[in-house]
Enzyme design. Sequence first.
Site, PDB file in Angstrom:
ATOM      1  N   VAL A 127      10.816  -0.680  17.589  1.00 23.62           N
ATOM      2  CA  VAL A 127      11.592   0.043  18.592  1.00 23.62           C
ATOM      3  C   VAL A 127      11.170  -0.314  20.010  1.00 23.62           C
ATOM      4  O   VAL A 127      11.945  -0.842  20.776  1.00 23.62           O
ATOM      5  CB  VAL A 127      11.537   1.563  18.357  1.00 23.62           C
ATOM      6  CG1 VAL A 127      12.326   2.311  19.426  1.00 23.62           C
ATOM      7  CG2 VAL A 127      12.109   1.887  16.984  1.00 23.62           C
ATOM      8  N   ASP A 138       3.399   4.853  -4.408  1.00 19.02           N
ATOM      9  CA  ASP A 138       2.787   4.102  -5.493  1.00 19.02           C
ATOM     10  C   ASP A 138       2.090   5.096  -6.409  1.00 19.02           C
ATOM     11  O   ASP A 138       1.045   5.643  -6.057  1.00 19.02           O
ATOM     12  CB  ASP A 138       1.793   3.087  -4.887  1.00 19.02           C
ATOM     13  CG  ASP A 138       0.926   2.405  -5.947  1.00 19.02           C
ATOM     14  OD1 ASP A 138       1.163   2.626  -7.162  1.00 19.02           O
ATOM     15  OD2 ASP A 138       0.015   1.666  -5.561  1.00 19.02           O
ATOM     16  N   HIS A 154       4.039  -0.236   1.419  1.00 21.23           N
ATOM     17  CA  HIS A 154       4.523   0.806   0.509  1.00 21.23           C
ATOM     18  C   HIS A 154       3.632   0.963  -0.717  1.00 21.23           C
ATOM     19  O   HIS A 154       4.046   1.551  -1.707  1.00 21.23           O
ATOM     20  CB  HIS A 154       5.982   0.528   0.114  1.00 21.23           C
ATOM     21  CG  HIS A 154       6.933   0.703   1.265  1.00 21.23           C
ATOM     22  ND1 HIS A 154       8.254   0.332   1.214  1.00 21.23           N
ATOM     23  CD2 HIS A 154       6.743   1.229   2.499  1.00 21.23           C
ATOM     24  CE1 HIS A 154       8.839   0.606   2.383  1.00 21.23           C
ATOM     25  NE2 HIS A 154       7.946   1.147   3.183  1.00 21.23           N
ATOM     26  N   HIS A 211       7.217   1.265  13.020  1.00 18.87           N
ATOM     27  CA  HIS A 211       8.359   1.804  13.758  1.00 18.87           C
ATOM     28  C   HIS A 211       8.238   1.502  15.233  1.00 18.87           C
ATOM     29  O   HIS A 211       9.199   1.102  15.886  1.00 18.87           O
ATOM     30  CB  HIS A 211       8.467   3.311  13.522  1.00 18.87           C
ATOM     31  CG  HIS A 211       8.923   3.641  12.146  1.00 18.87           C
ATOM     32  ND1 HIS A 211       9.345   4.894  11.766  1.00 18.87           N
ATOM     33  CD2 HIS A 211       9.021   2.869  11.042  1.00 18.87           C
ATOM     34  CE1 HIS A 211       9.692   4.871  10.488  1.00 18.87           C
ATOM     35  NE2 HIS A 211       9.492   3.672  10.023  1.00 18.87           N
ATOM     36  N   ASP A 212       7.038   1.679  15.743  1.00 17.37           N
ATOM     37  CA  ASP A 212       6.822   1.430  17.153  1.00 17.37           C
ATOM     38  C   ASP A 212       7.115  -0.026  17.507  1.00 17.37           C
ATOM     39  O   ASP A 212       7.742  -0.322  18.519  1.00 17.37           O
ATOM     40  CB  ASP A 212       5.385   1.770  17.521  1.00 17.37           C
ATOM     41  CG  ASP A 212       5.166   1.660  19.010  1.00 17.37           C
ATOM     42  OD1 ASP A 212       5.749   2.478  19.732  1.00 17.37           O
ATOM     43  OD2 ASP A 212       4.470   0.739  19.443  1.00 17.37           O
ATOM     44  N   ASP A 231      -3.066  -1.970  -1.456  1.00 16.84           N
ATOM     45  CA  ASP A 231      -3.399  -3.088  -2.338  1.00 16.84           C
ATOM     46  C   ASP A 231      -2.142  -3.724  -2.920  1.00 16.84           C
ATOM     47  O   ASP A 231      -1.034  -3.371  -2.558  1.00 16.84           O
ATOM     48  CB  ASP A 231      -4.320  -2.604  -3.467  1.00 16.84           C
ATOM     49  CG  ASP A 231      -3.636  -1.555  -4.341  1.00 16.84           C
ATOM     50  OD1 ASP A 231      -2.450  -1.225  -4.081  1.00 16.84           O
ATOM     51  OD2 ASP A 231      -4.274  -1.054  -5.274  1.00 16.84           O
TER      52      ASP A 231
HETATM   53  C1  HEM Z   1      11.233  -3.563   4.698  1.00 15.32           C
HETATM   54  C2  HEM Z   1      11.864  -2.562   5.298  1.00 15.32           C
HETATM   55  C3  HEM Z   1      11.366  -1.152   5.205  1.00 15.32           C
HETATM   56  C4  HEM Z   1      12.101  -0.074   4.840  1.00 15.32           C
HETATM   57  C5  HEM Z   1      13.570  -0.078   4.466  1.00 15.32           C
HETATM   58  C6  HEM Z   1      11.219   1.077   4.862  1.00 15.32           C
HETATM   59  C7  HEM Z   1      11.602   2.359   4.534  1.00 15.32           C
HETATM   60  C8  HEM Z   1      10.729   3.415   4.376  1.00 15.32           C
HETATM   61  C9  HEM Z   1      11.115   4.748   3.970  1.00 15.32           C
HETATM   62  C10 HEM Z   1      12.545   5.205   3.703  1.00 15.32           C
HETATM   63  C11 HEM Z   1       9.988   5.490   3.845  1.00 15.32           C
HETATM   64  C12 HEM Z   1       9.885   6.970   3.410  1.00 15.32           C
HETATM   65  C13 HEM Z   1      10.208   7.881   4.553  1.00 15.32           C
HETATM   66  C14 HEM Z   1      10.301   9.311   4.060  1.00 15.32           C
HETATM   67  O1  HEM Z   1      11.245   9.613   3.321  1.00 15.32           O
HETATM   68  O2  HEM Z   1       9.425  10.133   4.388  1.00 15.32           O
HETATM   69  C15 HEM Z   1       8.881   4.637   4.181  1.00 15.32           C
HETATM   70  C16 HEM Z   1       7.556   5.024   4.167  1.00 15.32           C
HETATM   71  C17 HEM Z   1       6.519   4.232   4.604  1.00 15.32           C
HETATM   72  N1  HEM Z   1       6.639   2.960   5.133  1.00 15.32           N
HETATM   73 FE1  HEM Z   1       8.284   1.789   5.133  1.00 15.32          FE
HETATM   74  N2  HEM Z   1       9.976   0.672   5.237  1.00 15.32           N
HETATM   75  C18 HEM Z   1      10.018  -0.674   5.469  1.00 15.32           C
HETATM   76  C19 HEM Z   1       8.982  -1.467   5.897  1.00 15.32           C
HETATM   77  C20 HEM Z   1       7.734  -0.984   6.205  1.00 15.32           C
HETATM   78  C21 HEM Z   1       6.718  -1.729   6.913  1.00 15.32           C
HETATM   79  C22 HEM Z   1       6.901  -3.127   7.485  1.00 15.32           C
HETATM   80  C23 HEM Z   1       5.629  -0.923   7.001  1.00 15.32           C
HETATM   81  C24 HEM Z   1       4.306  -1.183   7.642  1.00 15.32           C
HETATM   82  C25 HEM Z   1       3.724  -2.358   7.696  1.00 15.32           C
HETATM   83  C26 HEM Z   1       5.965   0.308   6.307  1.00 15.32           C
HETATM   84  C27 HEM Z   1       5.079   1.345   6.103  1.00 15.32           C
HETATM   85  C28 HEM Z   1       5.397   2.528   5.480  1.00 15.32           C
HETATM   86  C29 HEM Z   1       4.408   3.541   5.103  1.00 15.32           C
HETATM   87  C30 HEM Z   1       2.880   3.432   5.272  1.00 15.32           C
HETATM   88  C31 HEM Z   1       5.118   4.610   4.560  1.00 15.32           C
HETATM   89  C32 HEM Z   1       4.528   5.952   4.065  1.00 15.32           C
HETATM   90  C33 HEM Z   1       4.444   6.887   5.252  1.00 15.32           C
HETATM   91  C34 HEM Z   1       3.753   8.229   4.963  1.00 15.32           C
HETATM   92  O3  HEM Z   1       3.222   8.459   3.890  1.00 15.32           O
HETATM   93  O4  HEM Z   1       3.765   9.077   5.866  1.00 15.32           O
HETATM   94  N3  HEM Z   1       7.244   0.243   5.875  1.00 15.32           N
HETATM   95  N4  HEM Z   1       9.359   3.390   4.521  1.00 15.32           N
END
Ligand code: HEM
Length: 267
Positions: free
Chosen positions: A73, A185, A138, A69-70, A193
């Site tokens: 943004v 997952d 994810h 996010h950082d 992984d």
């Molecule tokens: C491809 C586009 C992406 C979309 C549309 C997206 C969307 C989301 C959404 C909707 C969530 C869940 C938020 C919630 O409801 O609490 C999430 C979680 C997460 N995303 Fe993504 N994301 C994307 C790409 C990425 C990328 C590039 C990374 C890091 C390299 C990332 C890392 C994560 C992680 C680690 C979580 C879990 C966070 C937690 O457990 O607190 N995502 N993402």
Amino acid sequence: MESKISIFITCLVFAAAFQLLLPVSEASLKVGYYKSKCKKAESIVKSTVRNFIVKNPGLVAGVIRMFFHDCFVRCEMDICKVVVNVDLRKSRLDGRVSNGSEALQLLPPPSFNLTQLEASFARNGLSTAEMVTLSGAHSIGRSHCSSFTSRLYPTIDPTMNQGFGSSLRKLCPQNAAVDGVVPQDFVSPNKLDEQYYKNVESLTALFFSDWSLLTSSETQKQVDTYTKVPGAFKVDFANAMIKMGSISDALAGSSGEVRGPTCRAVN
Ligand code: HEM
Ligand SMILES: *[C@@H]1O[C@H](CO)[C@@H](O)[C@H](O)[C@H]1NC(C)=O
Ligand SMILES: *[C@@H]1O[C@H](CO)[C@@H](O)[C@H](O)[C@H]1NC(C)=O
């Protein structure tokens, strides 16, 4: 006094510590930056972060997501080697601006299709292949039900495994008073992984954006490779994280500040 110190340490961890992922091209950010300024800084930060993570493994996902996010943004954060094992450059400062609506506009929502995802990443100088790789994040962490309930009601999205959809409905009842939380997952929730890509292929990933990786032969092939070639994902992921950390000029030098103990806010 004691609480002040602990707040300060926490701030150190969350501000200084998310060091790491930095671009090779960035002259002002250096691996070993603190060597001359504060010899022990990096090892202190590292062991402090490690201790936090041992107590709360869920932090890893939060840190990785925050980094993403950082970078999309304002790109002000570094990330710690403890979290992702790549060698990163340090010395980022804290930003002086924080703008919530800006974040909403710049981050891709889970409803995005492949074209939209590609555009969002391309705007940040990231390729489609890097987008596929970074989506592998994810494979850890969690999601709120509200991020995917549009795929469960009124009918289970045909792009989702129907059995998986029924299980998710139980975990995420319609009109629930509280927005529930589920793992991204279900197979190996705390492991970064290639399981994510297996989930994408079996239509058991949470988001429409995850499923979208199957909608071009190019991205579908990459997903398939990650499920089959051991280690391929990890190498690509480390490189893509470094690239993502180089999205915009970091605030090294005069454009940023070092935040005080209340590090959630600008000084
Ligand atoms: C491809 C586009 C992406 C979309 C549309 C997206 C969307 C989301 C959404 C909707 C969530 C869940 C938020 C919630 O409801 O609490 C999430 C979680 C997460 N995303 Fe993504 N994301 C994307 C790409 C990425 C990328 C590039 C990374 C890091 C390299 C990332 C890392 C994560 C992680 C680690 C979580 C879990 C966070 C937690 O457990 O607190 N995502 N993402
Ligand atoms: C925050 O960002 C939005 C969208 O770019 C912009 O319209 C708004 O003026 C900004 N607000 C502040 C306080 O900078
Ligand atoms: C994605 O959505 C946009 C906007 O609705 C649309 O123009 C585009 O054709 C869609 N792409 C795919 C691959 O579905």
